[in-house]
Design a protein around this motif. Structure first.
Motif, mmCIF file in Angstrom:
data_model
loop_
_atom_site.group_PDB
_atom_site.id
_atom_site.type_symbol
_atom_site.label_atom_id
_atom_site.label_comp_id
_atom_site.label_asym_id
_atom_site.label_seq_id
_atom_site.Cartn_x
_atom_site.Cartn_y
_atom_site.Cartn_z
ATOM 1 N N SER A 189 0.830 -1.199 0.000
ATOM 2 C CA SER A 189 0.000 0.000 0.000
ATOM 3 C C SER A 189 0.863 1.248 0.000
ATOM 4 C CB SER A 189 -0.882 0.012 1.244
ATOM 5 O OG SER A 189 -0.055 0.132 2.389
ATOM 6 N N MET A 190 0.217 2.359 -0.354
ATOM 7 C CA MET A 190 0.902 3.646 -0.338
ATOM 8 C C MET A 190 1.450 3.955 1.048
ATOM 9 S SD MET A 190 1.635 6.681 -1.842
ATOM 10 C CE MET A 190 0.597 7.202 -3.217
ATOM 11 N N SER A 191 0.653 3.708 2.095
ATOM 12 C CA SER A 191 1.135 4.098 3.420
ATOM 13 C C SER A 191 2.343 3.249 3.822
ATOM 14 C CB SER A 191 0.017 4.020 4.457
ATOM 15 O OG SER A 191 -0.351 2.684 4.667
ATOM 16 N N ALA A 192 2.344 1.978 3.411
ATOM 17 C CA ALA A 192 3.528 1.154 3.677
ATOM 18 C C ALA A 192 4.715 1.694 2.882
ATOM 19 C CB ALA A 192 3.252 -0.300 3.318
ATOM 20 N N GLY A 193 4.427 2.222 1.696
ATOM 21 C CA GLY A 193 5.470 2.823 0.865
ATOM 22 C C GLY A 193 6.069 4.054 1.550
ATOM 23 N N LEU A 194 5.188 4.875 2.120
ATOM 24 C CA LEU A 194 5.667 6.068 2.828
ATOM 25 C C LEU A 194 6.527 5.655 4.028
ATOM 26 C CD1 LEU A 194 2.474 8.350 2.800
ATOM 27 C CD2 LEU A 194 4.430 8.393 1.248
ATOM 28 N N ASP A 195 6.072 4.619 4.741
ATOM 29 C CA ASP A 195 6.862 4.116 5.875
ATOM 30 C C ASP A 195 8.256 3.708 5.417
ATOM 31 O OD1 ASP A 195 4.760 4.430 7.554
ATOM 32 O OD2 ASP A 195 4.211 2.301 7.671
ATOM 33 N N TYR A 196 8.287 2.989 4.300
ATOM 34 C CA TYR A 196 9.564 2.493 3.803
ATOM 35 C C TYR A 196 10.499 3.656 3.449
ATOM 36 C CZ TYR A 196 13.061 0.028 1.104
ATOM 37 O OH TYR A 196 14.247 -0.461 0.648
ATOM 38 N N MET A 197 9.948 4.631 2.702
ATOM 39 C CA MET A 197 10.797 5.755 2.276
ATOM 40 C C MET A 197 11.313 6.531 3.469
ATOM 41 S SD MET A 197 9.345 7.161 -1.299
ATOM 42 C CE MET A 197 7.621 7.018 -1.359
ATOM 43 N N TYR A 198 10.410 6.731 4.441
ATOM 44 C CA TYR A 198 10.823 7.432 5.648
ATOM 45 C C TYR A 198 11.935 6.648 6.349
ATOM 46 C CZ TYR A 198 10.537 9.703 10.201
ATOM 47 O OH TYR A 198 10.847 10.377 11.346
ATOM 48 N N GLY A 199 11.750 5.341 6.416
ATOM 49 C CA GLY A 199 12.731 4.487 7.076
ATOM 50 C C GLY A 199 14.102 4.566 6.419
ATOM 51 N N VAL A 200 14.132 4.599 5.112
ATOM 52 C CA VAL A 200 15.415 4.648 4.406
ATOM 53 C C VAL A 200 16.170 5.916 4.751
ATOM 54 C CG1 VAL A 200 16.523 4.886 2.162
ATOM 55 C CG2 VAL A 200 14.708 3.190 2.474
ATOM 56 N N ILE A 201 15.466 7.040 4.645
ATOM 57 C CA ILE A 201 16.178 8.305 4.846
ATOM 58 C C ILE A 201 16.529 8.498 6.320
ATOM 59 C CG2 ILE A 201 14.245 9.917 5.141
ATOM 60 C CD1 ILE A 201 15.804 11.657 3.016
ATOM 61 N N ALA A 202 15.678 7.976 7.206
ATOM 62 C CA ALA A 202 15.969 8.089 8.639
ATOM 63 C C ALA A 202 17.238 7.323 8.973
ATOM 64 C CB ALA A 202 14.799 7.559 9.461
ATOM 65 N N GLY A 203 17.484 6.252 8.231
ATOM 66 C CA GLY A 203 18.664 5.447 8.502
ATOM 67 C C GLY A 203 19.913 5.956 7.801
ATOM 68 N N TYR A 204 19.797 7.055 7.080
ATOM 69 C CA TYR A 204 20.921 7.494 6.264
ATOM 70 C C TYR A 204 21.923 8.409 6.943
ATOM 71 C CZ TYR A 204 22.159 6.248 1.626
ATOM 72 O OH TYR A 204 22.733 5.614 0.576
#
Lengths: 544, 280
Positions: B205-220
């Motif tokens: 889903s889109m919201s899972a997609g947003l979670d994923y993108m947020y997670g990537v950048i938060a870990g950067y």
């Protein structure tokens, strides 16, 4: 049901014309399967071009008799045969022509006879027949037609269906017969081409031309665990492949057998086929000059093609590289039911080991899948709580790096596989996948095997019962009732996607009805219905 | 004399931003049947996406001609003798070729450096923006080109797709082709790697997609600049910006819309998160 007992020459032509178009649709995919005899990635194209030439000639047949059409096809194929697979195909048509000799139309027995001939002649044309190739597929297909006819069936469509089924099974088995296919995790490309041709012909006879226009042929996945990478398997041989040399030799009183004997030591993959006036020669040789010199003494050479196979192989590797994901980790899933196996396959699982509730695979089964998967880093999804332990024995038994993500249900397995990160390294991926499990709830619906009382529920024998994450918590009169009871227990506030896999014992129509009722009650949920084909559970439902 | 920066419309740098930064944007072309439009010039993003989802035939796209670049070079050559061109990944478009051919046609002493961004959308745009900022601070062509090359390796793109249909039909699917053919409806998340589309993962889903993108950048860790873009769902992109506000000062987060030419491949309901990792 009405039967087709006789097929006229015109229909023979139309059915193979349709088969040719059907083949064209998947020629690129077949190219990509090509690892034997030389991984040069052109089998699909070669067979397609051979079929074109076959059918062009078929339309020039002097009459519309089955015999006339089949002979024209054989001639067209011989004249236009390309590559190993094309030449063998031309022999298959020659067998067909011999089998249908003198026939205006043909019946089931004629067809079985003709396919027998095709198999015999195809083997004869090849100097060194190898099993696990299109030859085997042809032989098995012919045997199935014969068996069906011997059983008294006169319906040609039924005979063709048996032929196609047998060809498919034989094709799926080719990796078990030929190691290079097993290593590459593919079925034989020529066999796939032949299967597709038979399948196209069968669909035409069934009157499925509209469907053929819209759909594409299916590429058979090898029964042995499928692997993600083809390059390494294809690239181990450091021996040069030399030149793929092929041409049509025209002359008088040509003798294919003598020519074959003379050329035998000049190279590999030798095929010499034809008649006294025209012989098609195909050979992989390091010295094409010698072959040409020999041939020019016998007659005139036409359609000469000499291609550097090392170059072709390089192109092939490039082609494969483009298709490969960037990761080196492979995922193996355990699942039963063809639908579920397809789901895991379509999501990128390198192999699916059959197994599940009441049919747990052995450690050896899983180990075998691990060993035959190309990658050295493997993540296993057991997808059942009773299989986790079995799977956990595997890492100690192999030199490969193996991790088990302890998925207890099919939905957990799917969620884990989806979470697979193509850029993450092995250990991180196993962590990511394990963490993803928390995001899914699993409902399983089955039938009670006995009358009992459990968790405060009174359960009658054969009554639908529902498990939520493995705990039996609901029973009802219908599957729908059980599913709704379970959904009611869940906090669906944050849920978004519901996926229903209906089992072998459940009906698609009922699944759709339940899906509609879920949508009605929970309009914010997106509900997806998929045929899982699993035994035992009429429904497995994932709530994400 | 100041170095002039040129980029193409796939950078998703809007007209306003281009004016503010003194950048020149060369448009690609998008075509619906017989109608050809300059990307973002003759057709707005709103109009484009409306037609993308309603019309039966899919649009096609064309790179700028060498002449398009030549005209820009010649015009700029009157004001400067140093031009830095930052174009979309040469693996995705022939724009790099056009820019290079045009360079060979320029007479006179104007020097032109062309950089293959190996990215697209704001992944390319952020490189152009940082170059423009460097030039403003007085960087020479050599210095600016050097910085741009470094920025290429620091630029990341994560894109959420509602469907890979458009990408596959447009022949730009690259290594992400393995994500095709799923029996479940999944939303692929791709990145760009060595200039080509490459798979990252899949969500439902889109919201899972947003979670994923947020997670990537938060870990950067350290991020120098970032941008969020949408094709047809501004609210989802805004929601992501809102969440990213917890990690970064809001003014550092640029907001743009995926251009029609990129949208031809991204399709509706796509989101892109791009960022420049901080220089070490």
């Amino acid at each position: 049901m009405s039967q087709t007992k006789v097929v006229a020459g015109q229909d023979l032509r139309e059915m193979f014309a349709a088969a040719g178009s059907w083949l064209e649709k998947s020629s690129a995919e077949i190219d990509a399967l090509n690892v034997f005899p030389v991984p040069d990635g052109d089998t699909g194209t070669n067979m397609m071009l051979t079929m074109r030439s076959t059918m062009e000639e078929a339309y020039r047949a002097p009459d519309h008799s089955a015999s006339g059409v089949a002979h024209a096809m054989a001639k067209g194929a011989l004249m236009g045969a390309r590559g190993n697979s094309g030449v063998i195909l031309s022999q298959i048509w020659r067998g067909l022509a011999e089998g249908l000799e003198g026939r205006e139309s043909f019946n089931a027995t004629d067809l079985a006879d003709a396919l027998d001939k095709s198999a015999v002649i195809a083997y004869k044309g090849v100097s060194n027949p190898v099993e696990g190739t299109m030859l085997t597929v042809m032989k098995d297909a012919a045997a199935a037609a014969r068996a069906r006819v011997d059983a008294g069936d006169e319906d040609i469509i039924a005979i063709m269906e048996a032929t196609v089924n047998a060809a498919g099974e034989s094709l799926a088995n080719t990796p078990n017969l030929l190691k290079v296919l097993r290593d590459a995790g593919v079925v034989d490309a020529g066999g796939q081409g032949l299967y597709t041709i038979f399948e196209g012909a069968m669909r035409y006879l069934r009157g499925e031309t509209e469907l053929m226009r819209l759909r594409k042929p299916q590429i058979i996945v090898s029964e042995t665990p499928h692997v993600a990478s083809l390059t390494a398997a294809a690239g181990v041989e450091e021996v040069p492949f030399g030149y793929c040399t092929e041409f049509l030799l025209k002359g008088e009183k040509l003798d294919a057998e003598t020519i074959k004997k003379r050329l035998l030591k000049k190279g590999e993959s030798l095929i010499v086929v034809g008649d006294e006036t025209a012989v098609r020669i195909h050979i992989h040789t390091l010295t094409p000059g010698n072959v040409v010199q020999f041939a020019t003494k016998l007659g005139t050479m036409h359609q000469v093609s000499i291609r550097n196979m090392d170059e072709q192989h390089q192109d092939y590797l490039e082609m494969q590289k483009d298709r490969l994901p960037t990761t080196d980790t492979a995922v193996i899933a355990v699942a039963s039911g063809d639908g579920l196996a397809d789901v895991f396959g379509s999501l990128g699982a390198a192999a699916v080991v059959p197994g599940g509730q009441t049919m747990n695979p052995s450690t050896k089964d899983i180990l075998q899948a691990v060993e035959s998967t190309f990658s050295d880093k493997i993540i296993i999804l057991p997808n059942n709580k009773n299989i986790i332990l079995t799977a956990e024995q595997v890492p100690a038994l192999t030199e490969k790096k193996v991790k088990v993500v302890p998925t207890r249900t099919i939905p957990q397995g799917v969620v884990a596989l989806l979470a697979f990160d193509y850029e993450a390294e092995f250990n991180t991926n196993a962590d990511i996948m394990t963490k993803a499990l928390a995001a899914v709830k699993t409902i399983e619906v089955t039938r009670s095997v006995r009358t009992t009382r459990i968790n405060g529920l009174k359960i009658k024998k054969k009554q639908p019962i529902g498990l939520l994450d493995g705990d039996l918590v609901a029973a009802g009169e219908t599957n729908a009732e059980v599913i709704h009871k379970l959904l009611d227990r869940l906090d669906l506030e944050k849920a978004e996607v519901v996926t229903m896999y209906y089992g072998a014992e459940a009906e698609a129509a009922e699944a759709e009805q339940i899906s509609a009722s879920i949508t009605k009650e929970y309009p914010q949920l997106q509900v997806e219905v998929i045929r899982g084909g699993q035994p035992h559970y009429s429904y497995i439902i994932s709530i994400e | 004399m100041t170095v002039k920066i040129v980029t193409d419309s796939l950078s998703d740098i809007t007209e306003d931003l281009a004016r503010e930064l003194g950048l020149t944007v060369v448009p690609l072309y998008v075509r619906f049947g017989e109608d050809i439009y300059r990307d973002r010039v003759d057709i707005t993003t709103e109009e484009f996406y409306r037609r993308l989802v309603t019309e039966s035939t899919l649009p096609s796209t064309t790179q700028p001609t060498p002449n398009d670049f030549l005209e820009v070079y010649q015009k700029l050559a009157k004001e400067t003798d140093e031009i830095l061109v930052i174009v979309v990944s040469s693996k995705l478009s022939g724009t790099y070729q056009s820019a290079t051919q045009a360079k060979q046609m320029v007479s006179g002493k104007c020097r032109i450096e062309i950089i293959d961004s190996l990215s697209v959308a704001m992944g390319q745009g952020l490189i152009a923006i940082s170059s423009a900022e460097a030039v403003k601070k007085g960087a020479s062509l050599e210095k600016a080109a050097d910085l741009a090359r470094q920025a290429v390796s620091r630029s990341h793109l994560i894109a959420y797709f509602d469907t890979l249909k458009y990408l596959a039909k447009g022949g730009r699917i690259g290594k992400a082709s393995g994500l095709l053919g799923s029996m479940l409806s999944v939303k692929p998340i791709l990145t760009i790697k060595e200039g080509e589309m490459s798979p990252l993962t899949r969500v439902r889903s889109m919201s899972a997609g947003l979670d994923y993108m947020y997670g990537v950048i938060a870990g950067y860790g350290k991020v120098e600049a970032l941008a969020v873009e949408h094709s047809t769902t501004p609210d989802d992109a805004d929601a992501l910006v809102e969440r990213l506000g917890a990690l970064f000062p809001r003014e550092r987060i640029r907001r743009s819309i995926i251009s029609p030419v990129v949208g031809t491949y991204a399709g509706p309901k796509a989101l892109a998160l791009t960022f420049l990792e901080a220089a070490r």
